[in-house]
Design an enzyme around this catalytic site. Structure first.
Site, PDB file in Angstrom:
ATOM      1  N   HIS A 177      54.821  25.783  52.182  1.00 34.02           N
ATOM      2  CA  HIS A 177      54.143  24.995  50.944  1.00 34.02           C
ATOM      3  C   HIS A 177      54.809  25.619  49.750  1.00 34.02           C
ATOM      4  O   HIS A 177      55.387  26.701  49.777  1.00 34.02           O
ATOM      5  CB  HIS A 177      52.682  25.322  50.840  1.00 34.02           C
ATOM      6  CG  HIS A 177      52.320  26.711  51.177  1.00 34.02           C
ATOM      7  ND1 HIS A 177      52.206  27.743  49.962  1.00 34.02           N
ATOM      8  CD2 HIS A 177      52.011  27.398  52.486  1.00 34.02           C
ATOM      9  CE1 HIS A 177      51.711  28.784  50.931  1.00 34.02           C
ATOM     10  NE2 HIS A 177      51.687  28.726  52.183  1.00 34.02           N
TER      11      HIS A 177
ATOM     12  N   LYS B 177      51.573  18.292  44.195  1.00 34.08           N
ATOM     13  CA  LYS B 177      51.302  19.685  44.125  1.00 34.08           C
ATOM     14  C   LYS B 177      51.729  20.373  45.381  1.00 34.08           C
ATOM     15  O   LYS B 177      51.577  19.854  46.677  1.00 34.08           O
ATOM     16  CB  LYS B 177      49.572  19.523  43.908  1.00 34.08           C
ATOM     17  CG  LYS B 177      49.175  20.983  43.640  1.00 34.08           C
ATOM     18  CD  LYS B 177      48.887  21.197  42.330  1.00 34.08           C
ATOM     19  CE  LYS B 177      48.035  22.401  42.125  1.00 34.08           C
ATOM     20  NZ  LYS B 177      48.014  23.020  40.842  1.00 34.08           N
TER      21      LYS B 177
ATOM     22  N   ASP C 184      49.639  38.922  52.408  1.00 32.50           N
ATOM     23  CA  ASP C 184      49.297  37.286  52.234  1.00 32.50           C
ATOM     24  C   ASP C 184      48.648  36.707  53.597  1.00 32.50           C
ATOM     25  O   ASP C 184      47.997  37.798  54.402  1.00 32.50           O
ATOM     26  CB  ASP C 184      50.522  36.847  51.919  1.00 32.50           C
ATOM     27  CG  ASP C 184      51.535  36.640  53.234  1.00 32.50           C
ATOM     28  OD1 ASP C 184      51.534  37.385  54.122  1.00 32.50           O
ATOM     29  OD2 ASP C 184      52.721  36.235  53.078  1.00 32.50           O
TER      30      ASP C 184
ATOM     31  N   GLY D 187      44.988  37.783  54.052  1.00 32.61           N
ATOM     32  CA  GLY D 187      44.983  36.320  53.528  1.00 32.61           C
ATOM     33  C   GLY D 187      44.371  35.538  54.269  1.00 32.61           C
ATOM     34  O   GLY D 187      43.494  34.485  53.740  1.00 32.61           O
TER      35      GLY D 187
ATOM     36  N   ASP E 196      54.127  31.947  47.985  1.00 28.54           N
ATOM     37  CA  ASP E 196      55.305  31.912  48.693  1.00 28.54           C
ATOM     38  C   ASP E 196      56.660  31.211  47.738  1.00 28.54           C
ATOM     39  O   ASP E 196      57.684  31.470  48.054  1.00 28.54           O
ATOM     40  CB  ASP E 196      55.246  30.709  49.799  1.00 28.54           C
ATOM     41  CG  ASP E 196      54.516  31.348  51.017  1.00 28.54           C
ATOM     42  OD1 ASP E 196      54.492  32.649  50.842  1.00 28.54           O
ATOM     43  OD2 ASP E 196      54.415  30.717  51.868  1.00 28.54           O
TER      44      ASP E 196
ATOM     45  N   ARG F 162      50.532  30.397  37.083  1.00 30.84           N
ATOM     46  CA  ARG F 162      50.007  30.416  35.856  1.00 30.84           C
ATOM     47  C   ARG F 162      50.705  29.883  34.845  1.00 30.84           C
ATOM     48  O   ARG F 162      51.972  30.077  34.863  1.00 30.84           O
ATOM     49  CB  ARG F 162      49.658  32.049  35.436  1.00 30.84           C
ATOM     50  CG  ARG F 162      48.586  32.782  36.434  1.00 30.84           C
ATOM     51  CD  ARG F 162      47.338  32.610  36.132  1.00 30.84           C
ATOM     52  NE  ARG F 162      46.684  31.510  36.772  1.00 30.84           N
ATOM     53  CZ  ARG F 162      46.426  31.632  38.305  1.00 30.84           C
ATOM     54  NH1 ARG F 162      46.302  32.637  38.806  1.00 30.84           N
ATOM     55  NH2 ARG F 162      46.032  30.578  38.891  1.00 30.84           N
TER      56      ARG F 162
ATOM     57  N   ASN G  47      43.226  29.843  27.484  1.00 31.45           N
ATOM     58  CA  ASN G  47      44.661  29.373  27.867  1.00 31.45           C
ATOM     59  C   ASN G  47      44.501  28.785  29.308  1.00 31.45           C
ATOM     60  O   ASN G  47      44.246  29.895  30.228  1.00 31.45           O
ATOM     61  CB  ASN G  47      45.619  30.439  27.913  1.00 31.45           C
ATOM     62  CG  ASN G  47      47.048  30.092  28.566  1.00 31.45           C
ATOM     63  OD1 ASN G  47      47.216  28.877  28.886  1.00 31.45           O
ATOM     64  ND2 ASN G  47      47.834  31.073  28.802  1.00 31.45           N
TER      65      ASN G  47
END
Lengths: 612, 49
Positions: free
Chosen positions: A11, A36, A155, A186, A338, A426, A556
């Site tokens: 991914h 996505k 992770d 994770g 990743d 982000r 934001n």
């Protein structure tokens, strides 16, 4: 030395270009394909990185891939053998894909590279493979402002490692110890993401956002049954409660019985139970991270810590880590997922494999504020917007900042696209939707009419770095929005007894501070400090907004709707603007007002993307 | 052949030769699926019955 780093096939495919140790460009494939978490070969991201560096594939000395397929296959086989005959269904589904495709990734990457090369690129001898956690560790250490640091990566899983501890010094990076699959912090978090009805690998941050609504009632139950955490932070999961080794889901019936309810389906209502479960797993995660950090500080005796891996995107745990003061300074890779592995693989190849010298970066770090993606010049923006049918005015910098600050102060939602796109999940002020945080209605408006997402989800503030201490209980750099901190007590508004008794989402709608749109129910906020050195334009806008309103803070949120990758091009921005209730769009020096646009261009945007 | 050589070197480096029989069975069944274009078990069943 020119190195192209790649992550792909699982991914968040991405490419990154490192030239003589400098990060020249990095971008995720999803931003170009508009799919996505796109896991395909990152052909467009590679093309962009090469163009940004003015290179062709033939100029590249090495291509570094972010994990080792054989090692991952070994883990799969050994896991199936260990659990056999359970897991046959999963085995039957996984093996054809591996035998047909994934096992031959080296050939596949070579072929794909040949396809995009202009004149017969020869990959032989140029392809390098870095271990997954080494890639994460390299992405955390090499761009950091430290000559020497402890490095912690956590992770879901790479090949075998799920958590690793490394020691970085100069251009060296040595992995000291690892926790192996199936014991994974994770995956534990993802198991709860699944159990609370969110999508694994993308809904984890929703679970984190849900946690402050609940009480951590189930912490002891989790510690007693699911995870055995040792004093040094190492842990083991009781596999009898999980299904990810052998089945097609994350948790099983025994897990559901432990909590007394079946896993929530995505369409089911969120109840106080789910909020309590979210609060509990969040508390456990924080405890594990803190214990790991403490033992690392004790064992290595180093004052600095670098973090990466998906768990490092848990900004609440990061905030606690910084607040505890275990390390003097903590630096977190902004692309900790990743996608950042592409950058780490390239850096590992440069410093570890090619043994190039490293200069510790001056200033914040070597990430250029994570502004590593495509940018569009004024003429190009105008040409593209005109072609898309947009009606806009072109303003000089001063007039543009004034007009934008005025629109924000008037309570309008502004799409703000400037300069290079961010690398990592982000939006940091170059592909952002901005709004006035002082408005009590803004959170609800943005969630329901602009972002089309769940109303419980909080928004994050950008604040001028020099003003952060006046508004938040934080006095450190947080340029990547990876730390949460409390809104300062004197900026808070105490809730009345009636308001306190409100529950869940209703509580979120009670103004709890001077900046209610970015204050979560527990008075926390996921802060981004804005620095003049890395983003002068965004800094100038915040300063202008402060001049006008006295408030150096803006809401934001990423420039996209639910399920959509963050916008990349002016056309993406225009489409999103037209399909949502964003009222003003600023792309470079072009300012667009919704009322001036042709209404015929507003498409059905809300349902254009699969929900995440 | 490059792939098989790499796989061999990988198993040698990792001291994981015990994976070899599993891989052979996988490849055998994989091949049968391709050849029979159906279930991998079918050829054996036809031979037996």
């Amino acid at each position: 030395m020119r190195i192209l780093g790649l992550s792909a096939f699982y991914h968040d495919s991405a490419a990154a270009l490192v030239v003589d140790g400098r990060v020249v460009a990095a971008a995720q494939e999803e931003r170009f394909t508009r799919k996505k978490h796109d896991s395909g070969f990152p052909a467009q991201a590679i093309a962009y990185c090469l163009a940004e560096g003015g290179l062709t594939l033939d100029d590249i000395d090495h291509v570094a891939f972010y994990d080792k397929p054989f090692l991952k296959f070994e883990r799969l086989l050994e896991t199936y053998v260990a659990f056999a005959p359970r897991g046959f269904r999963s085995f039957r589904m996984a093996m054809p894909v591996w035998l047909r495709e994934k096992l031959f990734q080296k050939d596949l990457i070579g072929r794909e590279l040949k396809d995009i090369a202009a004149n017969g690129f020869d990959p032989s001898g140029k392809l390098l493979f870095s271990e997954h956690h080494l890639s994460h560790a390299a992405s955390a250490f090499y761009p950091s402002p430290f000559d020497e640091a402890a490095v912690l990566t956590m992770d879901g899983v790479g090949e075998w490692a799920t958590t690793s501890v490394a020691h970085g010094r100069g251009n060296r990076l040595e992995v000291l110890k690892e926790i192996h699959f199936p014991h994974s912090l994770g995956l534990l978090y993802s198991a709860f993401t699944y159990y609370t009805g969110f999508k694994v690998n993308s809904g984890e941050y929703k679970l984190m956002g849900l946690a402050p609504y609940g009480e951590p009632r189930y912490v002891q139950r989790i510690l007693d049954h699911l995870i055995d955490v040792k004093p040094d932070g190492s842990f083991r999961l009781d596999q009898r409660y999980f299904d990810y080794c052998t089945g097609l889901t994350m948790t099983n019936d025994r897990f559901a019985r432990l909590f007394g309810q079946p896993a929530r389906r995505p369409e089911d209502l969120l109840t106080p139970f789910h909020m309590d479960v979210a609060a509990s797993i969040q508390a456990v995660t924080e405890e594990v991270v803190l214990r790991l950090a403490r033992s690392l500080r004790r064992e290595l005796g180093l004052p600095h810590l670098c973090l990466a891996g998906g768990v490092a995107l848990n900004c609440v745990a990061n905030g606690k880590l910084v607040e505890e003061g275990i390390f003097e300074r903590v630096w977190i890779q902004p692309a900790s997922g990743d996608a950042g592995g592409a950058l780490g693989a390239a850096l590992a190849a440069h410093y570890l494999d090619r043994e190039q010298p490293r200069r510790v970066p001056n200033g914040l770090d070597a990430m250029d504020g994570a502004y590593l993606g495509p940018t569009y010049g004024t003429a190009e923006v105008e040409r593209r917007l005109t072609a898309a049918g947009a009606r806009f005015e072109v303003l000089d910098d001063e007039a543009l900042l004034d007009a934008t600050a005025e629109a924000l102060a008037d309570g309008r939602a502004v799409g703000w696209m400037q300069g290079r796109m961010e690398f990592g999940p982000r939006a940091l002020g170059n592909r952002s939707i901005l709004a006035d945080p002082r408005s009590p209605a803004m959170q609800r408006t943005l969630n329901l009419r602009v972002k089309y997402r769940e109303s419980f989800r909080p928004f994050a503030p950008s604040v001028l770095r020099e003003d952060v201490v006046d508004w938040f209980a934080l006095n450190t750099d947080s340029p990547y929005m990876l730390l949460t901190a409390g809104v300062r007590p004197d900026r808070r508004r105490e809730m009345t007894a009636d308001e306190r008794s409100l529950f869940g989402i209703d509580k979120l709608n009670v103004p709890r501070s001077e900046i209610p749109a970015v204050t979560h129910v527990d008075y926390s906020a996921r802060v981004q400090t804005v620095h003049r050195e890395t983003n002068p334009r965004y800094h100038a806008l915040l300063s202008r907004f402060k001049q006008r309103t006295g408030c150096p803070v803006l809401v934001n949120t990423s420039f996209n709707v639910r399920g959509e990758p963050i916008v990349c091009t002016p056309e993406d921005a225009f489409r999103c603007f037209m399909g949502t209730e964003i009222e003003v769009l600023v792309v470079g020096n072009c300012l667009l007002r919704k009322e001036a646009q042709d209404p015929g261009l507003a498409g059905d945007y809300k349902d254009a993307f699969e929900l995440d | 052949m490059g792939f098989l050589g790499e796989l061999w070197r990988f198993m040698a480096a990792r001291k994981k030769f015990w994976l070899l029989p599993i891989l052979l069975v996988l490849v055998l069944f994989g091949g049968l699926v391709v050849l029979s274009k159906g279930s991998a078990v079918a050829p054996f069943i036809y031979t037996v019955f």
